[in-house]
Design an enzyme around this catalytic site. Structure first.
Site, PDB file in Angstrom:
ATOM      1  CE1 TYR A 172      -3.807   2.328   0.445  1.00 19.10           C
ATOM      2  CE2 TYR A 172      -2.683   3.123   2.414  1.00 19.10           C
ATOM      3  CZ  TYR A 172      -3.692   3.244   1.475  1.00 19.10           C
ATOM      4  OH  TYR A 172      -4.578   4.297   1.550  1.00 19.10           O
TER       5      TYR A 172
ATOM      6  CE  LYS B 169      -3.767   5.027  -1.999  1.00 17.26           C
ATOM      7  NZ  LYS B 169      -4.749   5.724  -2.880  1.00 17.26           N
TER       8      LYS B 169
END
Length: 266
Positions: A175, A179
């Protein structure tokens, strides 16, 4: 949206009124918050989300101000069809908000000695990073046809990153990497697209009160709230939506990353 910059004596919100926004992940959470807010202020919204989402229901709620386009942003053919559909339906695209994303959790090596699944890492990057890039690259091709404002502006990209891009926790390798890629893209995108008068901003939300926290008990919610320096509350989709509208209205905001987290550091 891209009329001449408003003077101090003009009505607030003039740049939002009449705009057309593509919002990925637009059927729920931050995306839905942005869709409702922009529609309330006179904008029109193309809601991009999975076929199984509540996109059709939200579009019906927004009436003529909304349209739903079922799309998996990791599928380039679907992205192309959805962007073409939005441009055909509304005649233009002024804003692209990339709020679609997934957030699986897995350690690189678990306590049981299990390796992080490569398919999970790959899918996370495909949706959060590659999908966002695919949508924005197709959206800017439509924006580039807009009549420029007096400043030469034709459009705005808002990518949704995360505080995890800056302070990722254990289990967030995939993640945070996906991001973090959006954070790193911000300035080069702004430089690339300056030629066309298209600005780029990235938001790093902190702990937001969305469906991801729906199953969290009150004790845990209180602990999350306590992480916020001030104000002592969770962020909301409306907080995010108001920030997007501010980006639309203030043309000097470009090529930067903004935290939306009440000074929280994870």
């Amino acid at each position: 949206m891209f009329a001449s910059p408003a003077g101090d004596d003009e009505e607030d919100g003039v740049l939002v009124d009449g705009s057309v926004a593509v919002i990925t992940g637009g059927a729920s959470g931050l995306g839905a918050g942005a869709a409702r807010h922009l529609a309330e202020r006179g904008g029109r919204v193309a809601i991009f989300d999975l076929p199984t989402s509540d996109g059709a229901a939200l579009a019906a709620e927004l009436g003529d101000a909304g349209a739903f386009f079922p799309v998996d942003v990791a599928d380039s053919d679907q992205v192309e069809a959805a962007v073409d559909g939005a441009a055909s339906t509304f005649g233009r695209i002024d804003v692209c908000v990339n709020a679609a994303g997934i957030s699986p959790a897995a350690r690189v090596l678990s306590r049981k000695g299990e390796l992080h699944p490569m398919d999970v890492f790959r899918r996370t990057v495909e949706v959060n990073l590659l999908g966002s890039f695919d949508v924005l690259r197709r959206a800017v091709a439509v924006m580039a046809r807009n009549e420029p404002s007096a400043e030469g502006e034709r459009g705005l990209i808002v990518n949704v990153s995360s505080a995890a891009a800056l302070e990722g926790q254990a289990g967030q390798a995939a993640y945070s990497a996906s991001k973090g890629g959006l954070v790193a893209l911000t300035l080069p995108l702004a430089r690339d697209l300056a030629l066309w008068g298209i600005r780029v901003m990235t938001v790093c939300p902190g702990i937001m009160d969305t469906a991801m926290l729906a199953g969290v008990d009150e004790k845990r919610r209180a602990a999350l709230v306590d992480l916020h320096v001030f104000p002592k509350r969770l962020g909301t989709p409306r907080d995010f939506a108001q920030l997007v509208a501010s980006f639309m209205e203030n043309t000097l905001l470009n090529g930067d990353v903004v935290r939306l987290d009440a000074a929280t550091r994870l």
